[in-house]
Design a protein around this motif. Structure first.
Motif, PDB file in Angstrom:
ATOM      1  N   ASP A  95       0.816  -1.203   0.000  1.00  0.00           N
ATOM      2  CA  ASP A  95       0.000   0.000   0.000  1.00  0.00           C
ATOM      3  C   ASP A  95       0.859   1.267   0.000  1.00  0.00           C
ATOM      4  N   TYR A  96       2.170   1.106   0.170  1.00  0.00           N
ATOM      5  CA  TYR A  96       3.082   2.257   0.161  1.00  0.00           C
ATOM      6  C   TYR A  96       3.493   2.653  -1.254  1.00  0.00           C
ATOM      7  N   VAL A  97       3.243   1.812  -2.254  1.00  0.00           N
ATOM      8  CA  VAL A  97       3.787   2.034  -3.598  1.00  0.00           C
ATOM      9  C   VAL A  97       3.359   3.389  -4.145  1.00  0.00           C
ATOM     10  N   GLU A  98       2.079   3.728  -3.968  1.00  0.00           N
ATOM     11  CA  GLU A  98       1.587   4.991  -4.514  1.00  0.00           C
ATOM     12  C   GLU A  98       2.154   6.204  -3.775  1.00  0.00           C
ATOM     13  N   LYS A  99       2.769   5.994  -2.612  1.00  0.00           N
ATOM     14  CA  LYS A  99       3.323   7.112  -1.854  1.00  0.00           C
ATOM     15  C   LYS A  99       4.774   7.423  -2.242  1.00  0.00           C
ATOM     16  N   ILE A 100       5.366   6.588  -3.079  1.00  0.00           N
ATOM     17  CA  ILE A 100       6.765   6.825  -3.493  1.00  0.00           C
ATOM     18  C   ILE A 100       6.793   7.979  -4.488  1.00  0.00           C
ATOM     19  N   ASN A 101       7.518   9.034  -4.177  1.00  0.00           N
ATOM     20  CA  ASN A 101       7.567  10.203  -5.073  1.00  0.00           C
ATOM     21  C   ASN A 101       8.997  10.639  -5.395  1.00  0.00           C
TER      22      ASN A 101
ATOM     23  N   ARG B  67       3.053  18.575 -31.396  1.00  0.00           N
ATOM     24  CA  ARG B  67       1.912  17.770 -30.946  1.00  0.00           C
ATOM     25  C   ARG B  67       2.416  16.458 -30.353  1.00  0.00           C
ATOM     26  N   VAL B  68       1.866  16.098 -29.224  1.00  0.00           N
ATOM     27  CA  VAL B  68       2.275  14.869 -28.547  1.00  0.00           C
ATOM     28  C   VAL B  68       1.243  13.776 -28.837  1.00  0.00           C
ATOM     29  N   GLU B  69       1.730  12.635 -29.287  1.00  0.00           N
ATOM     30  CA  GLU B  69       0.879  11.475 -29.501  1.00  0.00           C
ATOM     31  C   GLU B  69       1.161  10.476 -28.385  1.00  0.00           C
ATOM     32  N   TYR B  70       0.117  10.092 -27.684  1.00  0.00           N
ATOM     33  CA  TYR B  70       0.345   9.148 -26.590  1.00  0.00           C
ATOM     34  C   TYR B  70      -0.771   8.112 -26.523  1.00  0.00           C
ATOM     35  N   GLU B  71      -0.417   6.940 -25.995  1.00  0.00           N
ATOM     36  CA  GLU B  71      -1.328   5.809 -25.871  1.00  0.00           C
ATOM     37  C   GLU B  71      -1.394   5.397 -24.400  1.00  0.00           C
ATOM     38  N   PHE B  72      -2.550   4.901 -24.019  1.00  0.00           N
ATOM     39  CA  PHE B  72      -2.723   4.376 -22.660  1.00  0.00           C
ATOM     40  C   PHE B  72      -3.148   2.922 -22.776  1.00  0.00           C
ATOM     41  N   TRP B  73      -2.231   2.012 -22.405  1.00  0.00           N
ATOM     42  CA  TRP B  73      -2.516   0.580 -22.421  1.00  0.00           C
ATOM     43  C   TRP B  73      -3.107   0.218 -21.075  1.00  0.00           C
ATOM     44  N   THR B  74      -4.370  -0.238 -21.092  1.00  0.00           N
ATOM     45  CA  THR B  74      -5.117  -0.392 -19.856  1.00  0.00           C
ATOM     46  C   THR B  74      -5.942  -1.667 -19.893  1.00  0.00           C
ATOM     47  N   ASN B  75      -6.820  -1.802 -18.914  1.00  0.00           N
ATOM     48  CA  ASN B  75      -7.650  -2.998 -18.803  1.00  0.00           C
ATOM     49  C   ASN B  75      -8.887  -2.615 -18.018  1.00  0.00           C
ATOM     50  N   SER B  76     -10.036  -3.194 -18.354  1.00  0.00           N
ATOM     51  CA  SER B  76     -11.292  -2.840 -17.677  1.00  0.00           C
ATOM     52  C   SER B  76     -11.484  -3.587 -16.365  1.00  0.00           C
ATOM     53  N   ASN B  77     -10.638  -4.562 -16.058  1.00  0.00           N
ATOM     54  CA  ASN B  77     -10.741  -5.311 -14.804  1.00  0.00           C
ATOM     55  C   ASN B  77     -10.482  -4.375 -13.629  1.00  0.00           C
ATOM     56  N   ASP B  78     -11.413  -4.310 -12.670  1.00  0.00           N
ATOM     57  CA  ASP B  78     -11.219  -3.414 -11.529  1.00  0.00           C
ATOM     58  C   ASP B  78     -10.994  -4.178 -10.218  1.00  0.00           C
ATOM     59  N   GLU B  79     -10.716  -5.491 -10.309  1.00  0.00           N
ATOM     60  CA  GLU B  79     -10.517  -6.297  -9.105  1.00  0.00           C
ATOM     61  C   GLU B  79      -9.149  -6.966  -9.103  1.00  0.00           C
ATOM     62  N   CYS B  80      -8.108  -6.221  -9.516  1.00  0.00           N
ATOM     63  CA  CYS B  80      -6.762  -6.817  -9.543  1.00  0.00           C
ATOM     64  C   CYS B  80      -5.863  -6.196  -8.474  1.00  0.00           C
ATOM     65  N   GLY B  81      -6.470  -5.575  -7.454  1.00  0.00           N
ATOM     66  CA  GLY B  81      -5.684  -5.063  -6.350  1.00  0.00           C
ATOM     67  C   GLY B  81      -5.166  -3.656  -6.556  1.00  0.00           C
ATOM     68  N   PRO B  82      -4.006  -3.315  -5.934  1.00  0.00           N
ATOM     69  CA  PRO B  82      -3.480  -1.953  -5.961  1.00  0.00           C
ATOM     70  C   PRO B  82      -3.262  -1.396  -7.360  1.00  0.00           C
TER      71      PRO B  82
ATOM     72  N   CYS C 283      -4.983  -1.960 -10.094  1.00  0.00           N
ATOM     73  CA  CYS C 283      -6.269  -1.532 -10.642  1.00  0.00           C
ATOM     74  C   CYS C 283      -6.738  -0.249  -9.958  1.00  0.00           C
ATOM     75  N   ASP C 284      -6.563  -0.178  -8.646  1.00  0.00           N
ATOM     76  CA  ASP C 284      -6.950   1.036  -7.920  1.00  0.00           C
ATOM     77  C   ASP C 284      -6.146   2.229  -8.410  1.00  0.00           C
ATOM     78  N   MET C 285      -4.843   2.041  -8.579  1.00  0.00           N
ATOM     79  CA  MET C 285      -3.986   3.121  -9.072  1.00  0.00           C
ATOM     80  C   MET C 285      -4.423   3.557 -10.463  1.00  0.00           C
TER      81      MET C 285
END
Length: 623
Positions: free
Chosen positions: A140-146, A186-201, A203-205
């Motif tokens: 749960d600390y992973v998202e706090k690393i800055n 102009r910046v071209e960017y892609e977001f590789w993602t997944n619709s699953n919302d039950e894979c833990g931290p 997915c929450d992130m």
């Protein structure tokens, strides 16, 4: 047991395919300026956590701790915190024994400005990633690393240690200016993602990032500064396992497109093919929105779907998805045409294109980590967080061409102006659940004139509380006829509508008058004559009888004994007059008695009365 073995074999086949794929390790430069023996520019691998300073540089001095050299435990007393006027501290940590993220977290808590991890083997640089779900780590600390992190080679790490052991000061410049391409305006960017919302931290992130970044992404896209495309990773089932329980549960189109079971349990919850179908639905939503010239609506759909249709509430369904699509005003039929038939033994053009896109072309490399951002064909590394990603995008514009959003923290949009943001709205009063914020719009039932509205904010809101009938009659039915007004709103109810007595209906759209006479609900005594009115009824009695509404009956044949109605009225008047006069006389009598007693008491203080003894002289003689 055989099914489990097949599943393990299929996973290994997939992993083998990935291992032979071309995964690109994203790197930046590390330039050592002292001591002279180490001067030069080296390469390091950017960690897939923390916050790389894309577009900038960072200078610091290196410290190698005398103990806890793998940083798997906390450091006491913040030993790496730099003193005023000193260089920031880059702590040198050995690889091994615990997760890369835990090393970074402990170093950050110890005051380090960056962490340099020394590889423990001679090999090409690798990407340091976050722990996988199910690794039994307290992540749960992973998202706090800055702080930024980098992996350096075993040889370079050994040379730095030797210099520090000799007492040399090792000064380092971490340089991310060329970490991402920046060819044009102009910046071209892609977001590789997944619709699953039950894979833990992870997915929450991922969903938290989408919610936070949505406003910035839509602003950049609307103004033409960026070109955004979402992508979804799927894999195919090997031919030998197409008829297995696993592939039938996880795949569509006869094993061509698969995703892992969300719970890794084929006997409960959602299946992998449910995830594939929602991935496909999201990809098709983007295609349809892009064709209509509004690709930024994808961010609204993903955000709203995650809020309205989560797996944990068993709402991760096609029906819920359709409701979200309709609320955003996108053509649902076109999306369904794009989805096609998931049961067909044929290629799905959308998902096939997604699988082809996973294979790296040019400098990008294969996409194998979820989630991943690809910016100007270079894979973003680091924390998936709004400020960090926005900085990376801004660093990818050609110098001097970046938009003003990159030069100021102010970034405000009003998404409620178009289609009411897909939220609930009462057009008759212009009350809306759409509220614009810095992070984008939210659908939240409002508070109007101290009246709180309750509901989901997307399809329904209704007034609640004691004053709710003051606002649009609480959203309830109200009607007026023949000078009489009835309402289904009741002030002492917290919410809901109920037709008043004499009406029936849902209380919201309609309340219909009840014909008490026809339905024989009142005025049913033998002598009664019933007439229906709007919201009520009139009842009269035959043969001169008197109707009692409370008891629904006729009483008293007074006409024959009292000479008609007039006699009865005079009799009642006489009795009332007699009662009043008697009461008045009794009142005067009581007042007179009271006054007499009061006067006698006062006079007795100054002179004896006829019926009182002369106590004054007796008292005087006794003195």
């Amino acid at each position: 047991m055989i099914e489990k073995l097949r599943f393990v074999v299929s996973v290994w086949i997939l992993l083998w395919g990935y291992c032979w794929g071309r995964f690109v390790v994203e790197k930046n430069n590390i330039r050592i300026t002292s001591p002279n023996s180490l001067k030069g520019t080296y390469q390091c691998a950017i960690g897939n956590f923390g916050v790389p300073k894309y577009g900038g540089t960072m200078i610091g001095s290196v410290v190698y701790p005398s103990e806890n050299q793998k940083a798997c435990k906390d450091f006491d007393n913040s030993p790496f915190k730099s003193k005023p006027g000193g260089f920031p501290t880059f702590v040198l940590i050995d690889r091994g024994d615990c997760f890369f993220t835990l090393k970074a977290w402990n170093a950050q808590k110890g005051g380090a400005a960056a962490i340099l991890v020394v590889d423990d083997r001679i090999e090409p640089l690798i990407t340091m990633d976050t722990p996988e779900e199910g690794s039994n780590s307290n992540d749960d600390y992973v998202e706090k690393i800055n702080i930024p992190s980098a992996l350096i080679s075993k040889a370079l790490g050994g040379s730095i240690k030797k210099a520090l052991l000799k007492g040399d000061m090792v000064k380092v410049n971490l340089d991310w200016r060329e970490a991402l391409p920046h060819p044009d305006d102009r910046v071209e960017y892609e977001f590789w993602t997944n619709s699953n919302d039950e894979c833990g931290p992870k997915c929450d992130m991922q969903i938290n990032f989408v919610k936070d970044f949505k406003g910035a992404a839509q602003l950049l896209e609307r103004k033409g500064f960026t070109q955004f495309t979402p992508h979804y990773i799927t894999w195919y089932c090997p031919d030998a396992f197409i008829n297995s329980k696993q592939c039938k549960s996880e795949c569509i189109n006869n094993g061509r497109y698969c995703a892992p079971d969300p719970e890794f349990d084929f006997s409960r919850g959602y299946e992998g093919k449910d995830v594939v179908m929602q991935n496909l639905r999201q990809a098709c939503f983007f295609r349809v929105a892009n064709e209509s010239g509004k690709p930024w609506q994808w961010w609204d759909y993903i955000t709203d779907f995650s809020i309205r249709c989560p797996m944990k509430e068993n709402k991760y369904t096609e029906e819920c998805s359709d409701q979200v699509i309709k609320s955003l005003g996108v053509d649902l039929k076109k999306i369904k045409d794009c989805i096609g038939d998931p049961a067909a033994d044929a290629d799905n053009l959308v998902l096939k294109a997604e699988q082809d896109a996973q294979i790296g072309k040019g400098p990008r490399g294969d996409v194998t980590i979820l989630p991943t951002l690809v910016i100007n064909n270079g894979q973003y590394r680091g924390k998936l967080e709004k400020a960090a990603v926005l900085k990376a995008i801004c660093a990818s514009f050609q110098e001097t061409t970046e938009p003003s959003i990159c030069l100021t923290p102010d970034m405000e949009t009003n998404e409620c102006l178009e289609n009411n943001g897909g939220c609930w709205q009462d057009t008759s009063t212009n009350i809306t659940a759409c509220r614009d914020t810095f992070r984008g719009r939210v659908c939240e039932c409002p508070i109007v004139q101290n009246v709180k509205f309750v509901g989901d904010g997307y399809t329904h809101c209704e007034a609640s509380g004691a004053l709710r009938c003051e606002i649009n009659n609480g959203g309830c039915w109200m009607g007026t006829q023949s000078g009489r007004t009835f309402s289904a709103c009741i002030d002492d109810r917290t919410k809901g509508c109920k037709c008043p007595p004499g009406f029936r209906g849902d209380g919201v759209r309609s309340c219909e008058d009840i014909d008490e006479c026809e339905e024989k609900l009142a005025c049913q005594c033998p002598e009664c004559k019933c007439k229906n009115t709007w919201g009520s009824y009139d009842c009269s009695c035959s043969d001169g009888l008197f109707y009692i509404r409370e008891n629904d009956m006729c009483i008293g044949k007074y006409a024959a004994n009292s000479g008609g109605n007039g006699g009865l009225i005079w009799l009642i008047i006489f009795l009332l007059a007699a009662a009043v006069c008697g009461g008045y006389a009794f009142y005067k009598y009581r007042i007179q008695r009271y006054m007499d007693s009061e006067i006698r008491a006062i006079m007795a203080q100054y002179m004896p009365l006829d019926n009182q003894p002369e106590v004054h002289n007796q008292a005087h003689n006794a003195l």
